[in-house]
Design a protein around this motif. Sequence first.
Motif, PDB file in Angstrom:
ATOM      1  N   TRP B  21      40.015  42.740  42.036  1.00 48.71           N
ATOM      2  CA  TRP B  21      39.702  43.535  40.840  1.00 48.71           C
ATOM      3  C   TRP B  21      38.645  42.860  39.967  1.00 48.71           C
ATOM      4  CZ3 TRP B  21      39.673  44.312  35.559  1.00 48.71           C
ATOM      5  CH2 TRP B  21      39.952  45.600  35.074  1.00 48.71           C
ATOM      6  N   VAL B  31      28.093  38.384  36.945  1.00 51.50           N
ATOM      7  CA  VAL B  31      27.428  37.139  36.556  1.00 51.50           C
ATOM      8  C   VAL B  31      28.433  35.999  36.374  1.00 51.50           C
ATOM      9  CG1 VAL B  31      26.066  36.053  34.735  1.00 51.50           C
ATOM     10  CG2 VAL B  31      25.488  38.353  35.524  1.00 51.50           C
ATOM     11  N   LEU B  32      29.606  36.322  35.840  1.00 52.45           N
ATOM     12  CA  LEU B  32      30.618  35.272  35.656  1.00 52.45           C
ATOM     13  C   LEU B  32      31.048  34.675  36.986  1.00 52.45           C
ATOM     14  CD1 LEU B  32      33.115  36.463  32.904  1.00 52.45           C
ATOM     15  CD2 LEU B  32      31.233  34.848  32.725  1.00 52.45           C
ATOM     16  N   ARG B  33      30.873  35.433  38.059  1.00 49.52           N
ATOM     17  CA  ARG B  33      31.206  34.946  39.393  1.00 49.52           C
ATOM     18  C   ARG B  33      29.969  34.444  40.121  1.00 49.52           C
ATOM     19  NH1 ARG B  33      35.297  33.398  41.179  1.00 49.52           N
ATOM     20  NH2 ARG B  33      35.720  34.675  43.004  1.00 49.52           N
ATOM     21  N   GLY B  34      28.884  34.341  39.381  1.00 50.10           N
ATOM     22  CA  GLY B  34      27.642  33.871  39.975  1.00 50.10           C
ATOM     23  C   GLY B  34      26.939  34.925  40.804  1.00 50.10           C
ATOM     24  N   ALA B 229      25.350  29.769  44.015  1.00 54.56           N
ATOM     25  CA  ALA B 229      26.762  29.585  43.659  1.00 54.56           C
ATOM     26  C   ALA B 229      27.656  29.558  44.893  1.00 54.56           C
ATOM     27  CB  ALA B 229      27.210  30.680  42.697  1.00 54.56           C
ATOM     28  N   ARG B 273      41.931  29.280  50.500  1.00 53.35           N
ATOM     29  CA  ARG B 273      40.782  28.506  50.059  1.00 53.35           C
ATOM     30  C   ARG B 273      39.911  28.159  51.251  1.00 53.35           C
ATOM     31  NH1 ARG B 273      45.240  27.298  46.793  1.00 53.35           N
ATOM     32  NH2 ARG B 273      44.710  27.326  44.593  1.00 53.35           N
ATOM     33  N   PRO B 274      38.627  28.041  51.147  1.00 54.12           N
ATOM     34  CA  PRO B 274      37.825  28.103  49.915  1.00 54.12           C
ATOM     35  C   PRO B 274      37.336  29.511  49.582  1.00 54.12           C
ATOM     36  CG  PRO B 274      36.405  27.476  51.718  1.00 54.12           C
ATOM     37  CD  PRO B 274      37.780  27.701  52.305  1.00 54.12           C
ATOM     38  N   ARG B 276      39.079  31.899  48.163  1.00 47.91           N
ATOM     39  CA  ARG B 276      39.962  32.527  47.188  1.00 47.91           C
ATOM     40  C   ARG B 276      39.159  33.354  46.190  1.00 47.91           C
ATOM     41  NH1 ARG B 276      45.443  31.019  45.852  1.00 47.91           N
ATOM     42  NH2 ARG B 276      45.991  31.644  43.739  1.00 47.91           N
ATOM     43  N   THR B 278      39.274  36.563  42.928  1.00 47.53           N
ATOM     44  CA  THR B 278      39.937  36.706  41.632  1.00 47.53           C
ATOM     45  C   THR B 278      40.266  38.162  41.342  1.00 47.53           C
ATOM     46  OG1 THR B 278      39.838  36.287  39.250  1.00 47.53           O
ATOM     47  CG2 THR B 278      37.771  36.863  40.316  1.00 47.53           C
ATOM     48  N   ALA B 279      41.409  38.353  40.741  1.00 44.22           N
ATOM     49  CA  ALA B 279      41.830  39.679  40.304  1.00 44.22           C
ATOM     50  C   ALA B 279      41.528  39.887  38.825  1.00 44.22           C
ATOM     51  CB  ALA B 279      43.317  39.870  40.576  1.00 44.22           C
ATOM     52  N   GLY B 280      40.670  39.050  38.257  1.00 43.33           N
ATOM     53  CA  GLY B 280      40.316  39.214  36.846  1.00 43.33           C
ATOM     54  C   GLY B 280      41.519  38.977  35.951  1.00 43.33           C
ATOM     55  N   PRO B 281      41.821  39.924  35.055  1.00 46.83           N
ATOM     56  CA  PRO B 281      42.891  39.680  34.078  1.00 46.83           C
ATOM     57  C   PRO B 281      44.286  39.704  34.687  1.00 46.83           C
ATOM     58  CG  PRO B 281      42.062  41.916  33.862  1.00 46.83           C
ATOM     59  CD  PRO B 281      41.160  41.219  34.837  1.00 46.83           C
TER      60      PRO B 281
END
Lengths: 464, 464
Positions: B21, B31-34, B229, B273-274, B276, B278-281
């Motif tokens: 998500w 951008v926050l995730r590159g 990134a 990993r590596p 992994r 993100t589901a954000g909030p």
Amino acid sequence: MTTAQPSPPNIIFILADNLGWGELGCYGGGVLRGAPTPRIDALAAEGIRFTNFNVESDCVPTRSALMTGRHPIRTGALQSVPAGLPQGIVPWEITLAQLISRQGYASACFGKWHLGDRPGRYPTDRGFDEWYGIPRTSNESMFTASPGYDPSVTPLPYVMQARAGEPASDVHVYDLEARRRIDAELTERTIEFIQRQSKANKPFFAYVPITQLHYPTLPHRDFAGRTGAGDFADSMVEMDSRVGQIVDALDATGLAERTLLVFGSDNGPEFRRPWRGTAGPWTGTYHTAMEGALRVPFMMRWPGHIPPGRVTNEIVHIVDLYPTLARIAGASAPTDRPIDGLDQTDFLLDAQAHSAREGFVYYIKQELRAAKWRDWKMHVVWEAEPNAGAKHLESPLLFNLTRDPKEETDVGSEASWVRTPIRRMIHAFQQTLKEHPPIPAGAPDDYVPGAGKERQHDGVKREK
Amino acid sequence: MTTAQPSPPNIIFILADNLGWGELGCYGGGVLRGAPTPRIDALAAEGIRFTNFNVESDCVPTRSALMTGRHPIRTGALQSVPAGLPQGIVPWEITLAQLISRQGYASACFGKWHLGDRPGRYPTDRGFDEWYGIPRTSNESMFTASPGYDPSVTPLPYVMQARAGEPASDVHVYDLEARRRIDAELTERTIEFIQRQSKANKPFFAYVPITQLHYPTLPHRDFAGRTGAGDFADSMVEMDSRVGQIVDALDATGLAERTLLVFGSDNGPEFRRPWRGTAGPWTGTYHTAMEGALRVPFMMRWPGHIPPGRVTNEIVHIVDLYPTLARIAGASAPTDRPIDGLDQTDFLLDAQAHSAREGFVYYIKQELRAAKWRDWKMHVVWEAEPNAGAKHLESPLLFNLTRDPKEETDVGSEASWVRTPIRRMIHAFQQTLKEHPPIPAGAPDDYVPGAGKERQHDGVKREK
């Protein structure tokens, strides 16, 4: 590159309390939190929105950093302290309000101060012409409703008011009903100030540290039940509405293009239930060194000077606002003491692509917890949740915040080169602490760094 | 309210693999995730973006749900299974591709199937005219680089191709280099199909289950190093670019307004990993019952039919796409079996304000883990991280997902009324399982529910 310096603008600085990164619509919250925030979202769209704006660990340290440009380890304003105990910043510190006022600004503080709760340390003693608000913090509004509460032991909290040169006075008790109403009062007074000053022949600085979403997160009665999602969401909708009222009042004066409008939060989300907030994609709450504590929502609008729609992930820190706002107001930061803040004016005004800063150190009280540099953060102490128990790490943890926003995967081995710039940054900072020993927490009014305690302060307190 | 039924549009359905998500720009990542994702963000802005679109626990169950409109507990397609072992959906199931093809659509599958890896179960046996892709999944591309790998034991994985009515054939080994190239191949073939079908006198259905961001998350060589990134961000930028290529090709045919374009993910982010994600909030990854597993990025564009810029937090589920896309294509879901999906056409086309759905049950394999209803989710089994150890809860945990997106604060006591609708929903679902016993995992081709195993299937397999 040099920025053409516009004539000093008005400055309105709205500082929310315990507003986590993930709450606002423009930060991925809003409707998902049951609380649309169209006014603040619009403010962000009209200016610059920061996704990597960093603060200190909680209310007092951040406010100290904002007002002094110095990390709180230097000022001794390390934590929230009950009424009657020594607290706040010593008069030797030169506040942002003093710097700006000296440039001929009218200045006012409407809201929560939290940098000293006795004569000599109130906002009106520290650079503001006027103040209406609370000297400490909002959880005190729960005192009178707390079974067994004894005001002869823990004094009644008051909403206060003051004008520079006059003694501050109590207005009314800060109880739960007053807590619901306080932001309406602050908004009303801010608007009155803006309207009044719009007719004056000088710029103004309105510092508006509102009380939402600090616990108890109770909305004004006008907003109670508004969202159907509970007090927290109702309070967020109220906050959005209050910001909208201030923006509307400003815009109605025709001064929008001559006014830098700042909105941000003092620290990460609350961890206490049932008022627990969210940092969105980041882990943690205030009182930790997790990214959810470091990054807060922050935005600035200044039509004609800050390009609209800009979103930046460059690292900026609350201490930077001291030299930056000072410069924008035509002032300079003092040179007789370590100032941690970096002037970000050129970055803000788009004359410089990158932030003046690549990283920073992060203390909780007197303990170094972590340091952040570019995409990385190194924890030397690990405590993901307040009170979980701080683990002092024999082998520090290193996280890549772009690849791993939740700080779950240590990359200390694969990216050990990053330890070099981070350790270098820590070393340099700690050297300055040796050269300029920190002011002890609770230092008396006459405390002057480098002098004996017997030496009187240098008169900054009364200077304006 | 009834929706005026437009003539059946083309359907392009791009299904990303393990895209959490929080990854895309329009979901707070980018951008926050590159990895900026301007093309997918634009797609979202041109149509409807879902913030509460829900899926099954991982690749196979979600694909089963999409193709059958039934929760995987019914179909027996419960998990990823190695090559050579029984897997996928039995021929008795009627796939979405069959429903749509029967309406005279040209249909193609370009990508990962994962619903059966032997003759009779390939996409071209299950309703698609043509297929190019992988029968199972992308981690198999690591086999040939794995020390000690023995292809006489675990067969070499292949990229395959097929046309309906003809045997499927191996194209080339699916190794790490092929893994880097596969999405480029899928994109190229999708574009060729769109261009070819744009000249045909019938609508088309292109199902494009791409392979990014499934592990190993390795980008095409053209994108390697693009972001600075790392592979994950490079792969996300590649994915965005591939989507952009398909959108551009579609728009160039002039068929944009006659084409429903769907983009979404099959499940929550990877936990390994590596790679992994993100589901954000939200908390959690796929293979859990946390909100990060349930909610995925999802969006649809259909100019002139779906209003642009719409964002909805209404609950929609992947099973709903079966009756919904069927209806949009002019077909109907079968009535001789339980279909869990609800027709969301009126909601999508804005003729109805709310989703047809208020909640759903959530199984992992054969175990009920949780159920979600309106703002709440009840966990009957708790496992926040895969392999952490499932705790069967004597007292189920209840979370309010609006107030508590990270599922940290049980409100089972204060909101116990919510147990009633949730328990009612679970009970109703489990009743249907009694009336229509689930198809066992690994059931043979001739399996027909309610008949003896000896009974032959009803011929749906060859029907088109």
